[in-house]
Structure formats: C-alpha cells, structure tokens
Design a protein around this motif. Sequence first.
Motif, PDB file in Angstrom:
ATOM      1  N   GLY A 174      68.614  -0.972  29.751  1.00 49.73           N
ATOM      2  CA  GLY A 174      69.162  -2.232  29.293  1.00 49.73           C
ATOM      3  C   GLY A 174      69.040  -2.440  27.800  1.00 49.73           C
ATOM      4  O   GLY A 174      69.346  -1.554  26.999  1.00 49.73           O
ATOM      5  N   GLU A 175      68.568  -3.628  27.416  1.00 41.03           N
ATOM      6  CA  GLU A 175      68.448  -3.991  26.003  1.00 41.03           C
ATOM      7  C   GLU A 175      67.172  -3.474  25.365  1.00 41.03           C
ATOM      8  O   GLU A 175      67.014  -3.594  24.150  1.00 41.03           O
ATOM      9  N   SER A 176      66.254  -2.953  26.148  1.00 43.14           N
ATOM     10  CA  SER A 176      64.983  -2.489  25.593  1.00 43.14           C
ATOM     11  C   SER A 176      65.138  -1.115  24.949  1.00 43.14           C
ATOM     12  O   SER A 176      66.104  -0.391  25.196  1.00 43.14           O
ATOM     13  N   GLY A 177      64.167  -0.766  24.114  1.00 41.09           N
ATOM     14  CA  GLY A 177      64.233   0.491  23.387  1.00 41.09           C
ATOM     15  C   GLY A 177      63.648   1.650  24.170  1.00 41.09           C
ATOM     16  O   GLY A 177      63.339   1.545  25.365  1.00 41.09           O
ATOM     17  N   GLY A 178      63.476   2.760  23.482  1.00 38.79           N
ATOM     18  CA  GLY A 178      62.871   3.937  24.089  1.00 38.79           C
ATOM     19  C   GLY A 178      63.872   5.004  24.460  1.00 38.79           C
ATOM     20  O   GLY A 178      64.999   4.710  24.859  1.00 38.79           O
ATOM     21  N   ASN A 179      63.468   6.241  24.318  1.00 39.61           N
ATOM     22  CA  ASN A 179      64.260   7.406  24.684  1.00 39.61           C
ATOM     23  C   ASN A 179      63.399   8.393  25.452  1.00 39.61           C
ATOM     24  O   ASN A 179      62.198   8.482  25.210  1.00 39.61           O
ATOM     25  N   PRO A 180      64.019   9.136  26.384  1.00 39.28           N
ATOM     26  CA  PRO A 180      65.447   9.188  26.715  1.00 39.28           C
ATOM     27  C   PRO A 180      65.906   7.958  27.494  1.00 39.28           C
ATOM     28  O   PRO A 180      65.114   7.337  28.211  1.00 39.28           O
ATOM     29  N   ARG A 181      67.159   7.626  27.366  1.00 39.53           N
ATOM     30  CA  ARG A 181      67.700   6.506  28.110  1.00 39.53           C
ATOM     31  C   ARG A 181      67.751   6.840  29.603  1.00 39.53           C
ATOM     32  O   ARG A 181      67.863   7.993  29.994  1.00 39.53           O
ATOM     33  N   GLN A 182      67.577   5.805  30.394  1.00 43.45           N
ATOM     34  CA  GLN A 182      67.655   5.887  31.866  1.00 43.45           C
ATOM     35  C   GLN A 182      66.523   6.720  32.471  1.00 43.45           C
ATOM     36  O   GLN A 182      66.671   7.273  33.564  1.00 43.45           O
ATOM     37  N   ILE A 232      61.607  18.720  41.532  1.00 45.30           N
ATOM     38  CA  ILE A 232      60.566  18.493  40.527  1.00 45.30           C
ATOM     39  C   ILE A 232      60.699  19.516  39.403  1.00 45.30           C
ATOM     40  O   ILE A 232      60.596  19.176  38.210  1.00 45.30           O
ATOM     41  N   ALA A 233      60.936  20.784  39.763  1.00 44.17           N
ATOM     42  CA  ALA A 233      61.118  21.827  38.743  1.00 44.17           C
ATOM     43  C   ALA A 233      62.330  21.522  37.870  1.00 44.17           C
ATOM     44  O   ALA A 233      62.303  21.745  36.648  1.00 44.17           O
ATOM     45  N   ARG A 234      63.390  21.000  38.475  1.00 41.65           N
ATOM     46  CA  ARG A 234      64.568  20.619  37.690  1.00 41.65           C
ATOM     47  C   ARG A 234      64.209  19.509  36.701  1.00 41.65           C
ATOM     48  O   ARG A 234      64.644  19.521  35.545  1.00 41.65           O
ATOM     49  N   GLY A 235      63.395  18.557  37.155  1.00 40.45           N
ATOM     50  CA  GLY A 235      62.970  17.483  36.279  1.00 40.45           C
ATOM     51  C   GLY A 235      62.120  17.979  35.129  1.00 40.45           C
ATOM     52  O   GLY A 235      62.276  17.542  33.984  1.00 40.45           O
ATOM     53  N   VAL A 236      61.194  18.882  35.431  1.00 39.55           N
ATOM     54  CA  VAL A 236      60.334  19.450  34.386  1.00 39.55           C
ATOM     55  C   VAL A 236      61.176  20.197  33.357  1.00 39.55           C
ATOM     56  O   VAL A 236      60.973  20.069  32.140  1.00 39.55           O
ATOM     57  N   ALA A 237      62.151  20.982  33.821  1.00 41.26           N
ATOM     58  CA  ALA A 237      63.018  21.729  32.909  1.00 41.26           C
ATOM     59  C   ALA A 237      63.825  20.786  32.020  1.00 41.26           C
ATOM     60  O   ALA A 237      63.988  21.029  30.814  1.00 41.26           O
ATOM     61  N   ALA A 238      64.316  19.690  32.611  1.00 39.52           N
ATOM     62  CA  ALA A 238      65.078  18.718  31.827  1.00 39.52           C
ATOM     63  C   ALA A 238      64.186  18.043  30.786  1.00 39.52           C
ATOM     64  O   ALA A 238      64.632  17.786  29.652  1.00 39.52           O
ATOM     65  N   ARG A 239      62.957  17.766  31.153  1.00 42.47           N
ATOM     66  CA  ARG A 239      62.023  17.151  30.194  1.00 42.47           C
ATOM     67  C   ARG A 239      61.727  18.102  29.042  1.00 42.47           C
ATOM     68  O   ARG A 239      61.726  17.694  27.870  1.00 42.47           O
ATOM     69  N   GLU A 240      61.484  19.361  29.358  1.00 42.29           N
ATOM     70  CA  GLU A 240      61.193  20.337  28.309  1.00 42.29           C
ATOM     71  C   GLU A 240      62.398  20.517  27.388  1.00 42.29           C
ATOM     72  O   GLU A 240      62.240  20.659  26.171  1.00 42.29           O
ATOM     73  N   ARG A 241      63.588  20.483  27.968  1.00 42.76           N
ATOM     74  CA  ARG A 241      64.803  20.605  27.166  1.00 42.76           C
ATOM     75  C   ARG A 241      64.947  19.402  26.226  1.00 42.76           C
ATOM     76  O   ARG A 241      65.316  19.541  25.060  1.00 42.76           O
ATOM     77  N   PHE A 242      64.646  18.230  26.734  1.00 39.84           N
ATOM     78  CA  PHE A 242      64.718  17.034  25.898  1.00 39.84           C
ATOM     79  C   PHE A 242      63.700  17.111  24.757  1.00 39.84           C
ATOM     80  O   PHE A 242      64.012  16.754  23.609  1.00 39.84           O
ATOM     81  N   ARG A 262      62.600  19.747  23.332  1.00 31.55           N
ATOM     82  CA  ARG A 262      63.025  20.758  22.359  1.00 31.55           C
ATOM     83  C   ARG A 262      64.234  20.321  21.550  1.00 31.55           C
ATOM     84  O   ARG A 262      64.318  20.562  20.346  1.00 31.55           O
ATOM     85  N   THR A 263      65.198  19.683  22.208  1.00 30.57           N
ATOM     86  CA  THR A 263      66.504  19.457  21.587  1.00 30.57           C
ATOM     87  C   THR A 263      66.859  17.991  21.361  1.00 30.57           C
ATOM     88  O   THR A 263      67.793  17.701  20.612  1.00 30.57           O
ATOM     89  N   GLY A 264      66.154  17.098  22.041  1.00 33.97           N
ATOM     90  CA  GLY A 264      66.519  15.685  21.962  1.00 33.97           C
ATOM     91  C   GLY A 264      67.694  15.314  22.837  1.00 33.97           C
ATOM     92  O   GLY A 264      68.163  14.172  22.807  1.00 33.97           O
ATOM     93  N   THR A 265      68.183  16.252  23.636  1.00 35.47           N
ATOM     94  CA  THR A 265      69.315  16.002  24.524  1.00 35.47           C
ATOM     95  C   THR A 265      68.820  15.757  25.944  1.00 35.47           C
ATOM     96  O   THR A 265      68.071  16.569  26.494  1.00 35.47           O
ATOM     97  N   SER A 266      69.244  14.650  26.518  1.00 36.22           N
ATOM     98  CA  SER A 266      68.800  14.282  27.861  1.00 36.22           C
ATOM     99  C   SER A 266      69.900  14.522  28.878  1.00 36.22           C
ATOM    100  O   SER A 266      71.052  14.111  28.674  1.00 36.22           O
ATOM    101  N   GLU A 267      69.568  15.203  29.962  1.00 40.27           N
ATOM    102  CA  GLU A 267      70.514  15.398  31.061  1.00 40.27           C
ATOM    103  C   GLU A 267      70.489  14.167  31.954  1.00 40.27           C
ATOM    104  O   GLU A 267      69.420  13.735  32.408  1.00 40.27           O
ATOM    105  N   THR A 268      71.658  13.606  32.229  1.00 40.95           N
ATOM    106  CA  THR A 268      71.756  12.395  33.032  1.00 40.95           C
ATOM    107  C   THR A 268      72.775  12.595  34.151  1.00 40.95           C
ATOM    108  O   THR A 268      73.815  13.225  33.951  1.00 40.95           O
ATOM    109  N   SER A 277      63.427  12.336  35.214  1.00 45.87           N
ATOM    110  CA  SER A 277      62.721  11.366  36.059  1.00 45.87           C
ATOM    111  C   SER A 277      62.177  12.008  37.324  1.00 45.87           C
ATOM    112  O   SER A 277      61.135  11.594  37.851  1.00 45.87           O
ATOM    113  N   TYR A 278      62.887  13.017  37.852  1.00 49.04           N
ATOM    114  CA  TYR A 278      62.445  13.668  39.085  1.00 49.04           C
ATOM    115  C   TYR A 278      61.019  14.206  38.974  1.00 49.04           C
ATOM    116  O   TYR A 278      60.278  14.229  39.971  1.00 49.04           O
TER     117      TYR A 278
END
Length: 322
Positions: free
Chosen positions: A98-106, A184-194, A196-202, A241-242
């Motif tokens: 919503g209107e609050s801050g923080g990254n990654p979104r969602q 869970i492994a997919r979530g961990v991989a997405a977190r590590e990617r974020f 490293r790169t600042g890109t979040s998978e949504t 998030s997973y």
Amino acid sequence: MSLSSRRTFLQLATVGGLMMMQGGTARASQTGGSVPFRFRSGGDPVIGALHLPAGQPKAAVVLCGAWTAVKEQAAGLYARALAERGYAALAFDHRYFGESGGNPRQLESPQAKVEDVRSAVTALLAHQATRGLPVMGVGLCAGGGYMAKAVAQDDRIRAFAGVAGAYSDAAELRARMPDLDRLIARGVAARERFERTGTSETIPAVGLSGGDVAMPFAEAHDYYGRRAAHSNYVNGFAVQSYAEVLSWDAIGYAPAIRVPVLVVHSNQAAMPHLARRFLAEVRGRKSELWLTSTNHVDFYDNPKLIAAAANAIAAHFSASWP
C-alpha cells in the motif's frame, strides 16, 4: 469466569451486534471519524488510519490483516466497527504494501509484520489521542497468527482477539504439502536474487486461471479482485515470501500468551481445527465465539459477521481491562 460462562457471555453480547443490523446493512453509529496515522518500522515509513470514537476512547486497538491486504480492506472495516463501540482503532498498511515504504514490494513477511505491530504499539502509546490508554490487539486471518506472536512477546498488549485466524502449524503443513520444500527453495532463491540484483520476482496474489498464483481460490479472487478492489491494493505476491510464510509456526506461540484471548471463527472458515488447537494451547483466560459463515473470506466484509465479531471483541476487551 469459566470457559463455558465466557461462551454464554459472548453469545449474549453477539445479540447486541446483530441488533445493530437493518436490512443486512450496519446502521451507522456516530464516531469521531478517522485521522492519518504515521510511524516508522524498521526504518521505513508506515501509513495508517486511526479510527476514533465520538467520545473518549476506552482503549487503543491495533489491527493486523490478511496476506497482501491493505488498510482500506477488512482491517479498516473492523477498525471502524470498533470505533463505533468506543475504541480508538488503528488499521495500517504494513511495510512493503500500500502506501507504506519498504522493499521488495508485496513481501509477505510474518516477522516484519510482527515488528510493524510492535512499532504501532509504540506509536499509539505516544500519540496524543491514545497516550495512556491500554492497547489491545486484533488479528484477521494470517494476522491472527502474526498478532499471536506479537502478544506473546510484548506485554504492552493487554488482550488479544483473533477473527478467522490462520494459526499455522509448520509440522502439519509439511505433512500435508508435498511440494513444500520446492516452494521454500524457490523463495530462498528469489530472496538471494533480490539481494544480489535488487530485482524482485512477483506473481499474482489471487487469480482464477490457476497456474502460478499465491492464493488460487475463487473466494479470494472475488474479494480482492472485486468486492474489496481498491486503488491502494496491488494484486501481487513477492515470491521470496514463500521462504518465510511456509515455515511460519503461529500455534507454537499460544502457550506463551498470558493475556485474555478471544477466538472468533466458524466451521466454514479456514482451518477450524487449528483455531480450536490454538485456543486449547493458551494457558491463560480464554473464550471463543463460533459463528456461521459462507466461507473464510465472508468474515472480511459481511456486515452481520463484522457486527457480531466486533460486538464480542468489544465485550472481551471491556472484561479484560477495568
């Protein structure tokens, strides 16, 4: 008061909530309206709305809602209902939403949401409208489990009510979900990617077509996509998030809760057996109210259910604090 007596008390209190209904729509009670409420959590700005009663508040209430939800949805409806019953009630957008801050979104992070609740308590205790008031906690759906941890660890929260709470059991989830480790492994991989790169998978939070959707349920899509659609809501779920939500164990915090607890649930809502187990694990004063709903999401916006639950919560909080 015995548990059976508390059940009777809450059932009688619910009658008052249902009497507020006229033609299926809640009759408007006078309130003091709502005011913007801003604070910080984890260094990020958090934006909320403090719903005020017409007179002096009996207590302050902080609400925590469902996965991916924002303050204009169920938490806001319950906050307004509690304001009608004399409480100053805060609904807010958690970090990353919503209107609050923080990254990654969602990002659906149970621990971050617990921290947000505790930051909200600090802010309520310092705010001119709520300074000096006891603070109570209400959790809706996943927010019930998140609030349980906050209440167990923060003795500034004097009473707790969970509405259609999702009191997750990590061991049971593992036994029932064969692809748990993969997700869970997919979530961990997405977190590590974020990291490293600042890109979040949504992926979509809700959807009707199946596929890669966090909540692929028709009732969730009908609520978020239609009934509660709002410009502040984004239909998205950060994949990382997973890694957190699928290992989250809410039920384990029940024995550590020492304040009065109310569980409002139905047999048509999600995981009623876990709601009963959660209540059984609570060591202190506790009560329960079982209603009849169409489904789980019915608790989010059905005026009759909101009135009944809010009336029971108000009675519970009044009995919990002089």
